[in-house]
Design a protein around this motif. Sequence first.
Motif, PDB file in Angstrom:
ATOM      1  N   THR A  63      11.522   1.643   6.220  1.00  0.00           N
ATOM      2  CA  THR A  63      10.501   1.530   5.182  1.00  0.00           C
ATOM      3  C   THR A  63      11.086   1.279   3.792  1.00  0.00           C
ATOM      4  OG1 THR A  63      10.486   3.918   4.844  1.00  0.00           O
ATOM      5  CG2 THR A  63       8.913   3.014   6.436  1.00  0.00           C
ATOM      6  N   ALA A  64      12.373   0.956   3.712  1.00  0.00           N
ATOM      7  CA  ALA A  64      12.971   0.646   2.414  1.00  0.00           C
ATOM      8  C   ALA A  64      13.557  -0.759   2.471  1.00  0.00           C
ATOM      9  CB  ALA A  64      14.058   1.665   2.056  1.00  0.00           C
ATOM     10  N   ALA A 361       1.807   2.347   7.521  1.00  0.00           N
ATOM     11  CA  ALA A 361       2.135   3.141   6.338  1.00  0.00           C
ATOM     12  C   ALA A 361       3.510   2.747   5.810  1.00  0.00           C
ATOM     13  CB  ALA A 361       2.090   4.633   6.669  1.00  0.00           C
ATOM     14  N   GLY A 362       4.424   2.453   6.734  1.00  0.00           N
ATOM     15  CA  GLY A 362       5.734   1.964   6.320  1.00  0.00           C
ATOM     16  C   GLY A 362       5.648   0.619   5.626  1.00  0.00           C
ATOM     17  N   ASN A 365       4.446   1.136   2.172  1.00  0.00           N
ATOM     18  CA  ASN A 365       5.555   1.581   1.333  1.00  0.00           C
ATOM     19  C   ASN A 365       6.453   0.411   0.931  1.00  0.00           C
ATOM     20  OD1 ASN A 365       4.763   4.264   1.360  1.00  0.00           O
ATOM     21  ND2 ASN A 365       6.034   4.783   3.131  1.00  0.00           N
ATOM     22  N   ASP A 366       6.660  -0.517   1.867  1.00  0.00           N
ATOM     23  CA  ASP A 366       7.421  -1.723   1.535  1.00  0.00           C
ATOM     24  C   ASP A 366       6.749  -2.473   0.382  1.00  0.00           C
ATOM     25  OD1 ASP A 366       9.091  -1.127   3.649  1.00  0.00           O
ATOM     26  OD2 ASP A 366       8.256  -2.645   4.989  1.00  0.00           O
ATOM     27  N   GLY A 368       4.714  -1.221  -1.842  1.00  0.00           N
ATOM     28  CA  GLY A 368       4.892  -0.441  -3.053  1.00  0.00           C
ATOM     29  C   GLY A 368       6.267  -0.643  -3.657  1.00  0.00           C
ATOM     30  N   ALA A 369       7.311  -0.672  -2.797  1.00  0.00           N
ATOM     31  CA  ALA A 369       8.662  -0.913  -3.299  1.00  0.00           C
ATOM     32  C   ALA A 369       8.766  -2.280  -3.956  1.00  0.00           C
ATOM     33  CB  ALA A 369       9.669  -0.793  -2.160  1.00  0.00           C
ATOM     34  N   GLU A 374       4.553   3.721  -6.332  1.00  0.00           N
ATOM     35  CA  GLU A 374       4.305   4.565  -5.178  1.00  0.00           C
ATOM     36  C   GLU A 374       3.074   4.036  -4.441  1.00  0.00           C
ATOM     37  OE1 GLU A 374       6.040   7.168  -3.986  1.00  0.00           O
ATOM     38  OE2 GLU A 374       7.573   6.787  -5.528  1.00  0.00           O
ATOM     39  N   ALA A 375       3.157   4.018  -3.098  1.00  0.00           N
ATOM     40  CA  ALA A 375       2.060   3.461  -2.310  1.00  0.00           C
ATOM     41  C   ALA A 375       1.388   4.533  -1.460  1.00  0.00           C
ATOM     42  CB  ALA A 375       2.569   2.351  -1.415  1.00  0.00           C
ATOM     43  N   THR A 376       0.089   4.400  -1.308  1.00  0.00           N
ATOM     44  CA  THR A 376      -0.673   5.205  -0.360  1.00  0.00           C
ATOM     45  C   THR A 376      -1.474   4.283   0.534  1.00  0.00           C
ATOM     46  OG1 THR A 376      -2.523   5.413  -1.907  1.00  0.00           O
ATOM     47  CG2 THR A 376      -0.873   7.181  -1.912  1.00  0.00           C
TER      48      THR A 376
END
Length: 383
Positions: A63-64, A361-362, A365-366, A368-369, A374-376
Amino acid sequence: MGTEVRLIRALRLRNQGLAPGARPWASAPEVARGMLAMQAQDPLGVLWALSVRAGGPREGSATAPDRPSEAMVRSDLADGRIVRNRPSRGTLQVTAPEDLHWLTDLLSVRSNVAAKKRRAQLDVTEAMVETVGEVLRRELAGGRVMTRPALVEACASAGVPLDGSQAGHVLRHHTEAMTIVFAEPKGRTDTFALADEWIDQRRSLDRSEALAEVAIRYFESRGPATAQCLAWWGNLTMGDVRAAIEGAGSALEQVELAGETMLMGAGLAGLTDAEVDAALAEPLLLAPFDEYLLGYRSRDAVISPDRQDAVVPGRNGMFKPIVVVDGEVVGLWSRAATSRAVSVKILPFETLGGDTIEQLAGRANDYGAFLGREATLTVTSTR
């Protein structure tokens, strides 16, 4: 789902750089070059479409993503390492700078002819078009960048007042004529620069070379696809497509999949079952107008016909952002961003399993990055 449909999806995901490790693209310019041209009507969406195809997950983290950020892709646009303009169908697309001139020369011919037929309805004359060209070359000389409103005002000062429809038509003509290209936006306002000053590199291809190049790079990046897909994507006649495929020669190979004759880059067709499974393993949040869906005349391999109106309401040409699971479009998503956070909302066509939601969800997050926020994730009830 048939085995051959799964193979089509896996091959397209791999060839479009959407399967981990399938493409060596590490930056937005490399993606643009590899994809040849990417739809860019949504100026924010295309930034994500470029980024999601570059790099991949860092070792040990699903997820990064080690992908270019939104700021990095914007920098590539601002510095001319990628260019946004209208090379085909009169629509906005992103290309590598060296490809834009020859692509536009080849692919914009038919849309130019169609556009000229509208001039009488808009009260646009050839003299107006020529005068606007002179104004653009004068006002933008020396590397100057100007917004559309400023250019329209300059035209009025030169004796050519333009209403909104006229301005859109004439500026579109001068993008397709490669007088101007889109430069770095100012906020949400488009800006323009002279094409020959903004782009410091270009390739020169004769028509037969250009046709072969389009066929090779389209089918390498989007195959397996039909000849009719290339005709639609490039706004080419079937005669031109046949000549393009013939000119490509051994760079392409023909495959029979799901009852259709398709083409793709030579040597790319053979996948093991494990490679197919790996290509389809990760769900995706793809941008509006993403080439995974848009880049084909027939989209039935990746979305059922009864769901296509949900993605393109009324078949009006406006493609919504899509959720892809197992290579299939299974829903839509939207974003709401503040300066610190982004909320990703998924609207699935069918109930999603818990494991899939966790994977998505991952992907949120990607995203959001990518934005530096920050991601929800929220998953709503099915449509």
